[in-house]
Write a protein that holds these residues in place. Structure first.
Motif, PDB file in Angstrom:
ATOM      1  N   ASN A   1       0.799  -1.429  -0.176  1.00  0.00           N
ATOM      2  CA  ASN A   1      -0.376  -0.367   0.145  1.00  0.00           C
ATOM      3  C   ASN A   1       0.709   1.309   0.209  1.00  0.00           C
ATOM      4  OD1 ASN A   1      -2.642   1.420   0.138  1.00  0.00           O
ATOM      5  ND2 ASN A   1      -1.631   1.934   2.498  1.00  0.00           N
ATOM      6  N   VAL A   2       0.196   2.182  -0.796  1.00  0.00           N
ATOM      7  CA  VAL A   2       1.317   3.009  -1.389  1.00  0.00           C
ATOM      8  C   VAL A   2      -0.210   4.636  -1.117  1.00  0.00           C
ATOM      9  CG1 VAL A   2       3.033   5.295  -2.428  1.00  0.00           C
ATOM     10  CG2 VAL A   2       3.374   2.574  -1.967  1.00  0.00           C
ATOM     11  N   GLY A   3       0.120   6.049  -0.524  1.00  0.00           N
ATOM     12  CA  GLY A   3      -1.352   6.835  -0.505  1.00  0.00           C
ATOM     13  C   GLY A   3      -0.357   8.237  -0.450  1.00  0.00           C
ATOM     14  N   PHE A   4      -1.202   9.223  -0.526  1.00  0.00           N
ATOM     15  CA  PHE A   4      -1.107  10.866  -0.267  1.00  0.00           C
ATOM     16  C   PHE A   4      -1.567  10.499   0.563  1.00  0.00           C
ATOM     17  CE2 PHE A   4      -0.710  14.852  -0.788  1.00  0.00           C
ATOM     18  CZ  PHE A   4       0.409  15.677  -0.546  1.00  0.00           C
ATOM     19  N   ASN A   5      -2.157  12.143   1.347  1.00  0.00           N
ATOM     20  CA  ASN A   5      -3.684  12.262   1.304  1.00  0.00           C
ATOM     21  C   ASN A   5      -3.221  14.169   1.978  1.00  0.00           C
ATOM     22  OD1 ASN A   5      -6.209  11.993   1.752  1.00  0.00           O
ATOM     23  ND2 ASN A   5      -5.682  13.371   3.985  1.00  0.00           N
ATOM     24  N   PHE A   6      -3.255  15.499   1.202  1.00  0.00           N
ATOM     25  CA  PHE A   6      -3.507  16.098   1.723  1.00  0.00           C
ATOM     26  C   PHE A   6      -4.975  16.994   2.834  1.00  0.00           C
ATOM     27  CE2 PHE A   6      -4.531  20.592   0.723  1.00  0.00           C
ATOM     28  CZ  PHE A   6      -3.544  21.746   1.535  1.00  0.00           C
ATOM     29  N   LEU A   7      -4.409  17.739   3.448  1.00  0.00           N
ATOM     30  CA  LEU A   7      -5.896  17.893   3.874  1.00  0.00           C
ATOM     31  C   LEU A   7      -6.047  19.435   4.763  1.00  0.00           C
ATOM     32  CD1 LEU A   7      -8.325  17.470   6.421  1.00  0.00           C
ATOM     33  CD2 LEU A   7      -6.521  16.742   8.231  1.00  0.00           C
ATOM     34  N   ASN A   8      -7.012  20.214   4.705  1.00  0.00           N
ATOM     35  CA  ASN A   8      -7.185  21.788   4.708  1.00  0.00           C
ATOM     36  C   ASN A   8      -7.985  21.713   6.041  1.00  0.00           C
ATOM     37  OD1 ASN A   8      -6.774  24.429   4.815  1.00  0.00           O
ATOM     38  ND2 ASN A   8      -7.557  25.469   3.288  1.00  0.00           N
TER      39      ASN A   8
ATOM     40  N   ASN B   1       0.011  17.056   4.834  1.00  0.00           N
ATOM     41  CA  ASN B   1      -0.015  16.056   4.153  1.00  0.00           C
ATOM     42  C   ASN B   1       0.666  14.794   5.034  1.00  0.00           C
ATOM     43  OD1 ASN B   1       0.200  17.930   2.633  1.00  0.00           O
ATOM     44  ND2 ASN B   1       2.484  18.963   2.961  1.00  0.00           N
ATOM     45  N   SER B   2       0.010  13.965   4.660  1.00  0.00           N
ATOM     46  CA  SER B   2       0.397  12.563   4.549  1.00  0.00           C
ATOM     47  C   SER B   2       0.758  11.680   3.820  1.00  0.00           C
ATOM     48  CB  SER B   2      -0.976  12.167   5.698  1.00  0.00           C
ATOM     49  OG  SER B   2      -1.111  12.624   6.911  1.00  0.00           O
ATOM     50  N   TYR B   3       1.732  11.212   4.115  1.00  0.00           N
ATOM     51  CA  TYR B   3       2.077  10.197   3.497  1.00  0.00           C
ATOM     52  C   TYR B   3       2.376   8.711   3.888  1.00  0.00           C
ATOM     53  CZ  TYR B   3       4.247  14.029   1.508  1.00  0.00           C
ATOM     54  OH  TYR B   3       4.853  15.591   1.068  1.00  0.00           O
ATOM     55  N   ASN B   4       2.058   7.630   3.470  1.00  0.00           N
ATOM     56  CA  ASN B   4       1.374   6.438   4.256  1.00  0.00           C
ATOM     57  C   ASN B   4       2.109   5.187   2.748  1.00  0.00           C
ATOM     58  OD1 ASN B   4      -1.272   6.341   2.442  1.00  0.00           O
ATOM     59  ND2 ASN B   4      -0.413   4.671   3.263  1.00  0.00           N
ATOM     60  N   ALA B   5       3.002   4.200   3.919  1.00  0.00           N
ATOM     61  CA  ALA B   5       3.443   2.801   2.377  1.00  0.00           C
ATOM     62  C   ALA B   5       3.502   1.863   3.627  1.00  0.00           C
ATOM     63  CB  ALA B   5       4.702   3.067   1.887  1.00  0.00           C
TER      64      ALA B   5
END
Length: 791
Positions: A459-466, A474-478
């Motif tokens: 699993n690889v992902g990116f999330n941007f929260l305002n 910014n959240s990065y996960n793997a």
């Protein structure tokens, strides 16, 4: 002249009771003259001379023979019958007819109950249980057009098995194999005669023979003869094979050729001459869809081995678990050149390989934010010709703050309305998941012999929260992990590599002021690098539908930073401090351990009702390189799937009462310890509409007390866990719910009622006496809208 009259709970209860009484009085409205409503029945077994002590089981079984059943009832009331009577019409169309026929239920009449026939059925059931001499009678009582029937069954001592003998021909291998099954026989000398047990015994023997090659054998080839001439209510059971059994039914078969049609569609014309030989298997037509080396991991059929049903079911189950295939069919045919050989034919029909789905959502998060969302999902079920499942999800949400305390309060310092109603947030993200249907490991591992496909997940992902007016994040996960199920009830999930990097990209002055006043919160929001592992163990027998007692337990452990910190200590790095923690690649990493357990128990009550319970516990503690748990790993409580009388993150930690001036933030209503218990009674109302009554209790706490460096005051007073006071700090709520359950989709409306509010002053926490039927204040109801059951 007008007056505002406050309706007390007693008033509404009395009104509800009168309504229910009206329902009961109108239940015979449509019963014809000269007939009566079949209101109920009782079954009594008189067995004074019966030493088998089966009265309860016999009563239940005999009660199951009564047809038709009385109208469905809840707490002695018959709502479906009331609906039928209230909307009764002789018209065959219109709204009234639709309600009457779809939501109502016609009265079950006494004239429809054939007591003589039922007496005979009950007598036959008793005979099947060994009561060869029995007597069944019935009596009917009619009062105010309502009839009840009492059945009485008189039985004595049942016939018991004296011995079991196998009258078989020892010259045939099948007879020897049947004889070898006797040690595990369900028939035991001294047990009461029971026809159902004999039927199960035939099935058991057939299952054992099926795993010894007897493909054409069937249970009805076995005959049980019962001899009762021994007297003293004793019976001898003789087991034999029908003389009419054909030779092939008594033959053990081995497998010859195994054909695998890897790209099969109905009505395909396939020639078995055009095959690809792969490790002794006949692969048809080629490897253009799924490579044979990947597919054969799920095939447990072997040339020159005995046919076994176990390998057949194992093969079909494993192949059905592959995303690349929609249907799997396994057939056998007797080989034309050998009388003791079978050819196997596997037909695998591909699923739609690629799909794109666009889905509008209504997001309701545990942090109290809710709003519309959009999901675009791409799926490839055979990404690299090995039945790998590739998912790429693009998400976008726009949310407003609808949960938490103080949403409708005013700021006591300014007199202005708090900003809760204006809190907005939008989120954009992409997640890529690759599921490989086998274990990918640097070590050579044997193929797991289980009906469930072992999986490797990447699993690889990116999330941007305002969070508008507060911060950008910014959240990065793997992650890289494995999932496997050794059997139906047990699942293991291990993630040796779990990486997550959370970065505050931009902060606003209002949020910076909150962080300055709460050092612990500041540390939990700092840029932290989660680098660790996770393990999860799940036990569940819920898939076994016939079980009255069902259990579910999900235990997990999540650790971060331990290996990195140990390596840095071995290499002589400086010890970490609050001001100078250790870093990895220039980033501070988190070090913690987090344990959580979710235990659930489900008890079936009757045919359609259920009592569901849950006990949720969790603890997370930081150490070494961290003073606090990362914010995303802390616990919170309240909301549609938690304590439903309180909005998300509106309780805790402990008895901490958020100052009115800070009610709009809610960033720090999280904790290191969580304890929650739930009890829910679920029952049918009519059709696909279900009801529920529930009680929830729980709270969160801190492990450590922190002090504000600026003011010298304790942050979140009353939030630290104390073994002597935590029970008195539990938030308690009750309520009722309505669910629309269409099997594959459940919409839920739960109305939570607060009973104990832990953040109120002592002596004022029990608020049920001040309950109002509105949706405002600490004593009002909370409406929870959810999809699916809460647990």
């Amino acid at each position: 002249m007008s007056a505002n009259i406050r309706r007390s709970p007693l008033y509404f209860a009395a009104t509800l009771l009168l309504t229910f009484l009206f329902w009961g009085c109108s239940s015979t409205k449509t019963v014809p003259e000269g007939d009566a409503l079949f209101a109920g029945f009782k079954v009594k077994v008189q067995n004074e001379k019966d030493s088998s002590k089966r009265e309860s089981a016999l009563t239940t079984e005999l009660g199951g023979t009564v047809r038709p059943k009385p109208n469905a009832s809840i707490f002695g009331l018959r709502p479906k019958l009331w609906i039928y009577n209230a909307f009764y019409t002789e018209k065959e169309k219109g709204l009234g007819h639709w309600i009457q026929s779809k939501l109502g239920e016609a009265p079950v009449l006494l004239s429809e109950v054939d007591t003589s026939s039922i007496n005979g059925v009950m007598s036959a059931r008793l005979h099947n249980k060994g009561y060869f001499v029995n007597q069944v009678s019935s009596s009917t009582t009619i009062k105010k057009k309502k009839a009840t029937i009492d059945w009485t069954a008189k039985v004595g001592e049942p016939y018991r098995i004296r011995k079991i003998a196998y009258t078989l021909n020892d010259s045939l291998p099948v007879h020897k194999d049947i004889q070898q099954t006797q040690a595990e026989s369900l028939l035991k000398p001294g047990d009461p005669y029971d026809l159902a047990t004999m039927t199960l015994e035939r099935t058991r023997i057939d299952g054992l023979l099926k795993n010894k090659g007897y493909f054409y054998f069937s249970p009805d080839l076995l005959i049980f003869s019962v001899d009762t001439t021994a007297g003293d209510r004793k019976a001898d059971v003789l087991v034999r094979v029908k003389s009419a059994a054909t030779p092939r039914t008594l033959q053990a078969y081995k497998l010859n050729d195994i054909y695998i049609h890897a790209d099969y569609f109905l009505n395909d014309s396939i020639s078995t001459n055009d095959t690809l030989d792969v490790r002794g298997y006949r692969y048809i037509p080629n490897e253009n869809y799924v490579k044979a080396k990947h597919l054969l991991r799920g095939v447990f059929l072997y040339q020159d081995s005995l046919y076994t049903r176990q390998n057949q079911l194992l093969t079909v189950s494993r192949l059905m678990g592959l995303p690349a295939y929609k249907f799997v069919n396994l057939e056998y045919a007797q080989d034309t050149t050998s009388t003791d050989r079978l050819n196997a034919f596997l037909y695998l029909t591909p699923a739609l390989k690629k799909s794109l789905r666009l889905e509008a959502q209504m997001v309701n998060k545990t942090n109290g934010f809710a709003g519309p969302g959009l999901l675009a999902s791409f799926r490839n079920r055979n990404a690299f010709h090995g039945s790998e499942l590739l998912n790429v999800d693009f998400t976008g949400t726009f949310e407003s703050f609808v949960g938490g305390r103080g949403a409708e309060r005013t700021n006591p310092e300014t007199g202005e309305e708090n900003q809760n109603s204006n809190l907005t947030s939008y989120e954009l993200g992409v997640q890529t998941n690759l599921t490989i249907p086998h274990i990918v490991s640097p070590f050579r591992m044997r193929n797991l012999r289980t009906e469930f496909v072992p999986k490797t997940r990447i699993n690889v992902g990116f999330n941007f929260l305002n969070r508008v007016n507060f911060f950008h994040m910014n959240s990065y996960n793997a992650s890289y992990g494995y999932n496997w199920r050794p059997k139906q009830t047990i699942t293991h999930e291990i993630t040796p590599i779990n990486l997550q990097f959370v970065q505050l990209a931009r902060t606003q002055p209002a949020f910076e002021e909150i962080l300055r006043n709460n050092r612990l919160l500041q540390r939990s929001f700092e840029e932290q690098f989660i680098i660790g592992s996770m393990y999860r163990f799940t036990y569940s027998n819920q898939a076994i539908k016939e079980r009255r007692h069902q259990f579910y337990n999900d235990a997990s452990i999540d650790v971060s930073g331990n290996l990195v910190n140990a390596l840095q200590s071995l290499t002589g790095s400086d010890s970490p401090t609050d001001e100078t923690p250790r870093t990895l690649f220039g980033q501070t990493y988190s070090q913690y351990s987090r344990l959580q357990n979710d235990f659930r128990y489900y008890l079936k009550v009757g045919e359609s009702s259920q009592i569901a319970t849950r006990l949720l516990t969790g603890v997370g503690f930081s150490y070494g390189n961290s003073r606090t748990m990362p914010y995303v790993k802390q616990f919170s409580i309240g909301g549609p799937n938690s304590i439903r009388a309180f909005r998300p993150r509106s309780v805790g930690p402990g008895t901490y009462d958020v100052p009115d001036s800070l009610l709009f933030s809610f960033f720090d209503q999280t904790g290191d310890i969580k304890l929650e218990g739930n009890v829910e009674y679920r029952f049918p109302i009519f059709g696909f509409v279900k009801g529920a009554l529930f009680v929830d209790a729980g709270n969160i706490w801190l492990l450590r007390e922190t002090v504000n460096p600026t003011t010298g005051e304790v942050d979140r007073p009353g939030g630290v866990f104390n073994t002597s006071t935590f029970m008195s700090q539990l938030a308690v709520g009750t309520g009722f719910g309505v669910r629309v359950d269409i099997e594959f989709f459940v919409i839920r409306l739960d109305f939570g009622i607060p009973v104990r509010v832990p953040y109120l002053p002592p002596g004022e926490r029990n608020v049920i006496k001040d309950f109002n039927f509105g949706f405002t204040g600490d004593t009002g109801m909370t409406l929870n809208i959810g999809v699916g059951y809460p647990f």
